[in-house]
Design an enzyme around this catalytic site. Structure first.
Site, mmCIF file in Angstrom:
data_model
loop_
_atom_site.group_PDB
_atom_site.id
_atom_site.type_symbol
_atom_site.label_atom_id
_atom_site.label_comp_id
_atom_site.label_asym_id
_atom_site.label_seq_id
_atom_site.Cartn_x
_atom_site.Cartn_y
_atom_site.Cartn_z
ATOM 1 N N GLY A 1 -2.007 -9.798 9.331
ATOM 2 C CA GLY A 1 -2.777 -8.647 8.777
ATOM 3 C C GLY A 1 -3.456 -7.901 9.859
ATOM 4 O O GLY A 1 -3.659 -8.039 10.911
ATOM 5 N N SER B 1 7.703 -1.727 1.225
ATOM 6 C CA SER B 1 8.571 -0.577 1.814
ATOM 7 C C SER B 1 9.916 -1.410 2.369
ATOM 8 O O SER B 1 10.890 -0.533 2.281
ATOM 9 C CB SER B 1 7.815 0.115 3.006
ATOM 10 O OG SER B 1 7.270 -0.859 3.588
ATOM 11 N N ASP C 1 4.645 2.395 10.283
ATOM 12 C CA ASP C 1 3.361 2.007 9.257
ATOM 13 C C ASP C 1 2.771 0.834 9.767
ATOM 14 O O ASP C 1 2.407 -0.312 8.986
ATOM 15 C CB ASP C 1 4.284 1.677 7.731
ATOM 16 C CG ASP C 1 3.218 1.804 6.800
ATOM 17 O OD1 ASP C 1 1.992 2.390 6.943
ATOM 18 O OD2 ASP C 1 3.578 1.093 5.759
ATOM 19 N N PHE D 1 0.871 -1.180 0.195
ATOM 20 C CA PHE D 1 -0.112 0.107 0.026
ATOM 21 C C PHE D 1 0.965 1.203 0.100
ATOM 22 O O PHE D 1 0.617 2.170 0.891
ATOM 23 C CB PHE D 1 -0.765 -0.151 1.298
ATOM 24 C CG PHE D 1 -1.690 -1.366 1.098
ATOM 25 C CD1 PHE D 1 -2.815 -1.566 0.575
ATOM 26 C CD2 PHE D 1 -1.270 -2.470 2.118
ATOM 27 C CE1 PHE D 1 -3.401 -2.933 0.455
ATOM 28 C CE2 PHE D 1 -2.012 -3.603 2.327
ATOM 29 C CZ PHE D 1 -2.895 -3.736 1.546
ATOM 30 N N ASP E 1 6.456 -7.273 12.395
ATOM 31 C CA ASP E 1 5.137 -7.657 11.898
ATOM 32 C C ASP E 1 4.687 -8.608 12.659
ATOM 33 O O ASP E 1 5.789 -9.768 12.521
ATOM 34 C CB ASP E 1 4.885 -7.499 10.552
ATOM 35 C CG ASP E 1 3.409 -7.245 10.155
ATOM 36 O OD1 ASP E 1 2.701 -7.890 10.377
ATOM 37 O OD2 ASP E 1 3.412 -6.494 9.259
ATOM 38 N N HIS F 1 3.720 6.883 7.809
ATOM 39 C CA HIS F 1 3.144 6.895 6.723
ATOM 40 C C HIS F 1 1.758 6.947 6.813
ATOM 41 O O HIS F 1 1.358 6.625 7.882
ATOM 42 C CB HIS F 1 3.377 5.353 6.055
ATOM 43 C CG HIS F 1 2.949 4.989 4.583
ATOM 44 N ND1 HIS F 1 2.240 4.125 4.197
ATOM 45 C CD2 HIS F 1 3.060 6.148 3.573
ATOM 46 C CE1 HIS F 1 1.878 4.314 2.860
ATOM 47 N NE2 HIS F 1 2.418 5.544 2.270
ATOM 48 N N ASP F 2 0.996 7.273 5.870
ATOM 49 C CA ASP F 2 -0.496 7.336 5.770
ATOM 50 C C ASP F 2 -0.803 8.583 6.793
ATOM 51 O O ASP F 2 -1.989 8.427 7.493
ATOM 52 C CB ASP F 2 -1.094 6.072 6.309
ATOM 53 C CG ASP F 2 -0.858 4.894 5.518
ATOM 54 O OD1 ASP F 2 -1.030 5.035 4.074
ATOM 55 O OD2 ASP F 2 -0.618 3.729 5.877
ATOM 56 N N HIS G 1 -3.091 0.772 12.165
ATOM 57 C CA HIS G 1 -3.522 2.183 12.238
ATOM 58 C C HIS G 1 -4.567 2.353 13.117
ATOM 59 O O HIS G 1 -5.384 3.544 12.967
ATOM 60 C CB HIS G 1 -3.830 2.635 10.841
ATOM 61 C CG HIS G 1 -2.512 2.753 10.048
ATOM 62 N ND1 HIS G 1 -1.237 2.620 10.243
ATOM 63 C CD2 HIS G 1 -2.579 3.051 8.461
ATOM 64 C CE1 HIS G 1 -0.455 2.686 9.263
ATOM 65 N NE2 HIS G 1 -1.162 3.051 8.080
ATOM 66 N N GLY H 1 5.450 -2.572 10.819
ATOM 67 C CA GLY H 1 4.481 -2.829 9.864
ATOM 68 C C GLY H 1 5.112 -3.352 8.587
ATOM 69 O O GLY H 1 5.739 -2.423 7.653
HETATM 70 MG MG MG Z 1 1.047 2.368 5.220
#
Ligand code: MG
Length: 216
Positions: free
Chosen positions: A81, A58, A147, A27, A77, A175-176, A150, A52
């Site tokens: 998911g 990334s 990342d 993403f 991670d 990120h995001d 979230h 993440g």
């Molecule tokens: Mg992201």
């Protein structure tokens, strides 16, 4: 791209690694991946932590930069998911479900990604939740890329747990980060604002939803 502090002499990413990053699920838009790589080139050598991983898109951008500057990347991670990756959610990919658990399982994809990108000796893979790993993590960091999950609770946890390990001059990448609620969820924006509010960071770059800060 509006990148403050940019220099025109950034070496381009190794083309094999760039192709692997492009082909890897994830993403991270191409422009933000390039910005991640270029920003990381300005981080000190040492230990870099990515929170993440997913399938490693990334991670390849970070790993390529780490190989150039002589840093080591740890990517963290649980590989099952986030909420938005589970069945019935918008970002679910059924091809990533492990029939044994019925849950998402991205670790095999990551291992293939790192193999293809020739980054096995640059990237160490840690499998666990950020809450687990935060209990024992003590290594100083010269780069932290946030990342992960979230949700507000976990995003704030991850900042609180790991940003304290950043050395002066180290880079914090988030990120995001969306300023306007119509563009995306609030937690990464709130973490970004918190980092500026505590006063330990200067914002040095922005590309899309990627924010780059440097610890004073
Ligand atoms: Mg992201």
């Amino acid at each position: 791209m509006a990148r403050r502090g940019d220099t025109p002499s950034m070496p381009p990413m190794n083309p094999v690694r760039a192709a692997v990053a492009d082909a890897t699920k994830g993403f991270l838009p191409a422009g933000e991946g390039a910005a991640l790589h270029d920003a990381a080139l300005s981080a000190p050598a040492g230990t870099w932590l990515e929170v993440g991983t997913y399938c490693g898109k990334s991670t390849v951008h970070l790993g390529a930069a780490a190989a150039t500057v002589g840093a080591q990347v740890v990517t963290l991670d649980h590989h099952r998911g986030s909420e938005e990756n589970q069945p019935g959610w918008e970002w679910h990919d059924p091809s990533l479900v492990d029939p044994h658990t019925g849950r998402l399982e991205t670790l095999p994809s990551l291992r293939r990604t790192l193999w293809d990108a020739q980054l096995d000796d640059v990237v160490s893979v840690v499998v666990g939740s950020t809450q687990q790993v935060a209990r024992w993590w003590t290594t100083p960091l010269t780069l932290l890329f946030l990342d992960g999950n979230h949700t507000e609770e976990v995003a704030q946890h991850d900042f609180a747990a790991f940003a304290g390990h950043l050395v002066p001059g180290g880079l914090l990448l988030i990120h995001d980060v969306f300023e306007h609620p119509e563009d995306g969820g609030r937690p990464p924006w709130n973490v970004f604002r918190r980092a500026l509010y505590v006063g330990d960071y200067d914002e040095v770059g922005v590309t899309g939803s990627l924010r780059v800060l440097r610890r004073r």
